[in-house]
Structures are given as structure tokens and as C-alpha cells.
Design a protein around this motif. Structure first.
Motif, PDB file in Angstrom:
ATOM      1  N   LYS A  56       0.762  -1.210  -0.208  1.00 57.52           N
ATOM      2  CA  LYS A  56      -0.039   0.157  -0.091  1.00 57.52           C
ATOM      3  C   LYS A  56       0.813   1.341   0.049  1.00 57.52           C
ATOM      4  O   LYS A  56       1.993   1.317   0.531  1.00 57.52           O
ATOM      5  CB  LYS A  56      -0.822  -0.167   1.364  1.00 57.52           C
ATOM      6  CG  LYS A  56      -1.872   0.956   1.267  1.00 57.52           C
ATOM      7  CD  LYS A  56      -2.653   0.775   2.814  1.00 57.52           C
ATOM      8  CE  LYS A  56      -3.821   1.909   2.659  1.00 57.52           C
ATOM      9  NZ  LYS A  56      -4.437   1.983   3.931  1.00 57.52           N
ATOM     10  N   ARG A  57       0.454   2.306  -0.713  1.00 58.82           N
ATOM     11  CA  ARG A  57       1.164   3.519  -0.775  1.00 58.82           C
ATOM     12  C   ARG A  57       0.319   4.664  -0.540  1.00 58.82           C
ATOM     13  O   ARG A  57      -1.033   4.731  -1.166  1.00 58.82           O
ATOM     14  CB  ARG A  57       1.908   3.622  -1.683  1.00 58.82           C
ATOM     15  CG  ARG A  57       1.288   3.911  -3.282  1.00 58.82           C
ATOM     16  CD  ARG A  57       1.970   4.391  -4.459  1.00 58.82           C
ATOM     17  NE  ARG A  57       1.319   4.676  -5.480  1.00 58.82           N
ATOM     18  CZ  ARG A  57       1.061   5.827  -6.089  1.00 58.82           C
ATOM     19  NH1 ARG A  57       1.834   7.034  -5.521  1.00 58.82           N
ATOM     20  NH2 ARG A  57       0.382   6.252  -6.858  1.00 58.82           N
ATOM     21  N   LEU A  75      -2.539  19.231   4.055  1.00 55.62           N
ATOM     22  CA  LEU A  75      -2.112  18.147   3.521  1.00 55.62           C
ATOM     23  C   LEU A  75      -3.400  17.735   2.423  1.00 55.62           C
ATOM     24  O   LEU A  75      -4.677  17.684   2.875  1.00 55.62           O
ATOM     25  CB  LEU A  75      -1.976  16.791   4.285  1.00 55.62           C
ATOM     26  CG  LEU A  75      -0.846  16.767   5.296  1.00 55.62           C
ATOM     27  CD1 LEU A  75      -1.081  15.800   6.206  1.00 55.62           C
ATOM     28  CD2 LEU A  75       0.380  16.945   4.406  1.00 55.62           C
ATOM     29  N   THR A  76      -3.157  17.428   1.088  1.00 57.85           N
ATOM     30  CA  THR A  76      -4.271  17.158   0.243  1.00 57.85           C
ATOM     31  C   THR A  76      -3.263  15.657  -0.506  1.00 57.85           C
ATOM     32  O   THR A  76      -2.125  15.384  -0.364  1.00 57.85           O
ATOM     33  CB  THR A  76      -4.474  18.096  -0.841  1.00 57.85           C
ATOM     34  OG1 THR A  76      -3.192  18.618  -1.431  1.00 57.85           O
ATOM     35  CG2 THR A  76      -5.181  19.131   0.016  1.00 57.85           C
ATOM     36  N   SER A  77      -4.381  15.030  -1.121  1.00 62.88           N
ATOM     37  CA  SER A  77      -3.839  13.784  -1.813  1.00 62.88           C
ATOM     38  C   SER A  77      -4.091  13.841  -3.179  1.00 62.88           C
ATOM     39  O   SER A  77      -5.184  14.283  -3.582  1.00 62.88           O
ATOM     40  CB  SER A  77      -4.647  12.567  -1.276  1.00 62.88           C
ATOM     41  OG  SER A  77      -4.182  11.631  -2.044  1.00 62.88           O
ATOM     42  N   PRO A  78      -3.183  13.694  -3.990  1.00 66.75           N
ATOM     43  CA  PRO A  78      -3.110  13.734  -5.559  1.00 66.75           C
ATOM     44  C   PRO A  78      -3.951  12.411  -6.061  1.00 66.75           C
ATOM     45  O   PRO A  78      -4.502  12.489  -7.131  1.00 66.75           O
ATOM     46  CB  PRO A  78      -1.959  13.787  -6.065  1.00 66.75           C
ATOM     47  CG  PRO A  78      -1.014  13.161  -4.877  1.00 66.75           C
ATOM     48  CD  PRO A  78      -1.636  13.529  -3.727  1.00 66.75           C
ATOM     49  N   ASP A  79      -4.114  11.560  -5.041  1.00 72.09           N
ATOM     50  CA  ASP A  79      -4.657  10.372  -5.566  1.00 72.09           C
ATOM     51  C   ASP A  79      -6.298  10.302  -5.134  1.00 72.09           C
ATOM     52  O   ASP A  79      -7.278   9.466  -5.629  1.00 72.09           O
ATOM     53  CB  ASP A  79      -4.308   9.225  -4.895  1.00 72.09           C
ATOM     54  CG  ASP A  79      -2.852   8.751  -5.374  1.00 72.09           C
ATOM     55  OD1 ASP A  79      -2.456   9.063  -6.645  1.00 72.09           O
ATOM     56  OD2 ASP A  79      -2.020   8.359  -4.648  1.00 72.09           O
ATOM     57  N   ASN A  82     -11.018  13.936  -2.097  1.00 75.68           N
ATOM     58  CA  ASN A  82     -11.847  14.323  -1.063  1.00 75.68           C
ATOM     59  C   ASN A  82     -10.999  14.211   0.216  1.00 75.68           C
ATOM     60  O   ASN A  82     -11.601  14.567   1.318  1.00 75.68           O
ATOM     61  CB  ASN A  82     -12.878  13.219  -0.943  1.00 75.68           C
ATOM     62  CG  ASN A  82     -13.863  13.189  -2.169  1.00 75.68           C
ATOM     63  OD1 ASN A  82     -14.179  14.328  -2.392  1.00 75.68           O
ATOM     64  ND2 ASN A  82     -14.114  11.913  -2.538  1.00 75.68           N
ATOM     65  N   PHE A  83      -9.741  14.077   0.128  1.00 74.26           N
ATOM     66  CA  PHE A  83      -9.033  13.899   1.281  1.00 74.26           C
ATOM     67  C   PHE A  83      -8.438  15.091   1.821  1.00 74.26           C
ATOM     68  O   PHE A  83      -7.948  15.898   0.814  1.00 74.26           O
ATOM     69  CB  PHE A  83      -7.825  13.010   1.445  1.00 74.26           C
ATOM     70  CG  PHE A  83      -6.831  13.116   2.496  1.00 74.26           C
ATOM     71  CD1 PHE A  83      -7.033  12.302   3.849  1.00 74.26           C
ATOM     72  CD2 PHE A  83      -5.738  13.787   2.335  1.00 74.26           C
ATOM     73  CE1 PHE A  83      -6.255  12.436   5.121  1.00 74.26           C
ATOM     74  CE2 PHE A  83      -4.891  13.674   3.600  1.00 74.26           C
ATOM     75  CZ  PHE A  83      -5.179  13.173   4.772  1.00 74.26           C
ATOM     76  N   HIS A 112     -12.951   7.854   2.652  1.00 70.76           N
ATOM     77  CA  HIS A 112     -12.757   6.733   2.103  1.00 70.76           C
ATOM     78  C   HIS A 112     -12.160   5.702   3.201  1.00 70.76           C
ATOM     79  O   HIS A 112     -11.771   4.607   2.785  1.00 70.76           O
ATOM     80  CB  HIS A 112     -12.171   6.683   0.907  1.00 70.76           C
ATOM     81  CG  HIS A 112     -12.615   7.500  -0.401  1.00 70.76           C
ATOM     82  ND1 HIS A 112     -13.601   6.941  -0.996  1.00 70.76           N
ATOM     83  CD2 HIS A 112     -12.333   8.677  -0.935  1.00 70.76           C
ATOM     84  CE1 HIS A 112     -14.401   8.057  -1.949  1.00 70.76           C
ATOM     85  NE2 HIS A 112     -13.511   8.995  -1.713  1.00 70.76           N
ATOM     86  N   GLY A 113     -12.250   6.008   4.360  1.00 66.43           N
ATOM     87  CA  GLY A 113     -11.686   5.167   5.141  1.00 66.43           C
ATOM     88  C   GLY A 113     -10.287   5.308   6.017  1.00 66.43           C
ATOM     89  O   GLY A 113      -9.757   6.443   5.764  1.00 66.43           O
ATOM     90  N   HIS A 114      -9.853   4.143   6.612  1.00 64.07           N
ATOM     91  CA  HIS A 114      -8.280   4.582   7.425  1.00 64.07           C
ATOM     92  C   HIS A 114      -7.416   4.517   6.311  1.00 64.07           C
ATOM     93  O   HIS A 114      -7.092   3.840   5.330  1.00 64.07           O
ATOM     94  CB  HIS A 114      -8.284   3.319   8.163  1.00 64.07           C
ATOM     95  CG  HIS A 114      -7.157   3.109   9.128  1.00 64.07           C
ATOM     96  ND1 HIS A 114      -7.129   4.181  10.194  1.00 64.07           N
ATOM     97  CD2 HIS A 114      -5.917   2.582   8.983  1.00 64.07           C
ATOM     98  CE1 HIS A 114      -5.890   3.858  10.784  1.00 64.07           C
ATOM     99  NE2 HIS A 114      -5.205   3.098  10.100  1.00 64.07           N
ATOM    100  N   ARG A 115      -6.313   5.587   6.789  1.00 68.74           N
ATOM    101  CA  ARG A 115      -5.187   5.717   6.017  1.00 68.74           C
ATOM    102  C   ARG A 115      -4.043   5.601   7.121  1.00 68.74           C
ATOM    103  O   ARG A 115      -4.074   5.784   8.229  1.00 68.74           O
ATOM    104  CB  ARG A 115      -5.155   7.108   5.401  1.00 68.74           C
ATOM    105  CG  ARG A 115      -6.222   7.410   4.410  1.00 68.74           C
ATOM    106  CD  ARG A 115      -5.839   9.010   4.080  1.00 68.74           C
ATOM    107  NE  ARG A 115      -7.077   9.242   3.156  1.00 68.74           N
ATOM    108  CZ  ARG A 115      -6.650   9.292   1.813  1.00 68.74           C
ATOM    109  NH1 ARG A 115      -5.494   8.979   1.380  1.00 68.74           N
ATOM    110  NH2 ARG A 115      -7.542   9.593   0.766  1.00 68.74           N
TER     111      ARG A 115
END
Length: 154
Positions: A56-57, A75-79, A82-83, A112-115
Motif C-alpha cells: 500500500k502507498r 495536506l491533500t492527496s493527488p490520488d 476528497n482527502f 474513504h476510510g483508514h489511512r
């Protein structure tokens, strides 16, 4: 008789090491108030967390803002659009291993759940984060004990 000279030499060496350690701890801190310079706001930085066992990454784009003695990190996520997470860090005091910053989560949205990063953010909000900074070839380098290294122009 040689053991007496060795014992005395060892005692003198230990004494000198202790005196140097006491002097080193009492030296004034250099650059304690400017680990994060305002120039970090213009840097293009990406953080990556990897779990090799779970294959997982997670990638994050942090944006730093230095304001009123505090550092705000978004912090935002390029993937995952919504994060989002926003954090406030404020320097508390100097420790023998670095500068201790309070770490306050201001906002966290993860539909979307746990990170993996959720564990890291939770740990730091309860324990703070210790940072060290230094300058090298016209760049500012910030290091955490966990190994996270940030480098940006002064």
C-alpha cells in the motif's frame, strides 16, 4: 603499574567527556526560532508513506504557511480529491534532541476510510513533534526523528 596509568587516563577522559557534555548543553540555541522560514510556502514538496507488507502507498501534497510564530500545514492527496487535513504546529521549547513543537490537528476529512497517515497524525497530536534544522549550501534542512527530511531554499 601500567594499569594505574590506564585507570587514571580513563578517569581523566571520562571527566573531560562529562565537562564537554555539560558545556554543550548550556550553549545557546542557534536558529531556534526559524526552523521553518517563510520561503517554505513556495516549495513543491510531496510526502510518501509506504507499507511494503500490505503493498500500500499513500502520497500527499503538503502546503506550508508560516504565520504569527506558528506553522500551518495543509495536506491533500493527488490520488483522492476528497482527502484534506490541516495542522497547526507551534514551537514549545528546546530539548536535548531538538525543538519540540505542539501539534494540533485543525481539520481532518477522509471519507474513504483508514489511512496510514491517520496513525502518524494521531501519534504526533498526543506527543508533539521534535524537529532539528540546519543550513547547508544555501538550503534549509529540517529533520524529524522518524527520518522525514525537508529541504528548501533559504
Amino acid at each position: 603499574m601500567k594499569w594505574q596509568y590506564a585507570s587514571i587516563s580513563l578517569m581523566v577522559l571520562i571527566f573531560l567527556v562529562l565537562v564537554m557534555a555539560m558545556l554543550f548543553r548550556s550553549l545557546p540555541a542557534s536558529n531556534t526560532s526559524d526552523i521553518f522560514l517563510p520561503q517554505i510556502t513556495n516549495e513543491n514538496i510531496q510526502l510518501g508513506y509506504y507499507d511494503l507488507l500490505a503493498d500500500k502507498r499513500e502520497l500527499y501534497d503538503p502546503r506550508f504557511e508560516v504565520r504569527g510564530g506558528a506553522v500551518f500545514i495543509t495536506l491533500t492527496s493527488p490520488d483522492d480529491s476528497n482527502f484534506s487535513s490541516k495542522i497547526k504546529m507551534q514551537m514549545q521549547y528546546r530539548t536535548p534532541i531538538g525543538l519540540l513543537y505542539s501539534y494540533q490537528p485543525l481539520y481532518y476529512s477522509d471519507p474513504h476510510g483508514h489511512r496510514m497517515i491517520q496513525n502518524i497524525l494521531s501519534f504526533m497530536s498526543h506527543n508533539g513533534v521534535t524537529l532539528n534544522g540546519f543550513e547547508f549550501e544555501d538550503r534549509r534542512v529540517v529533520i524529524t526523528p522518524s527520518g522525514l527530511t525537508l529541504s528548501y531554499d533559504k
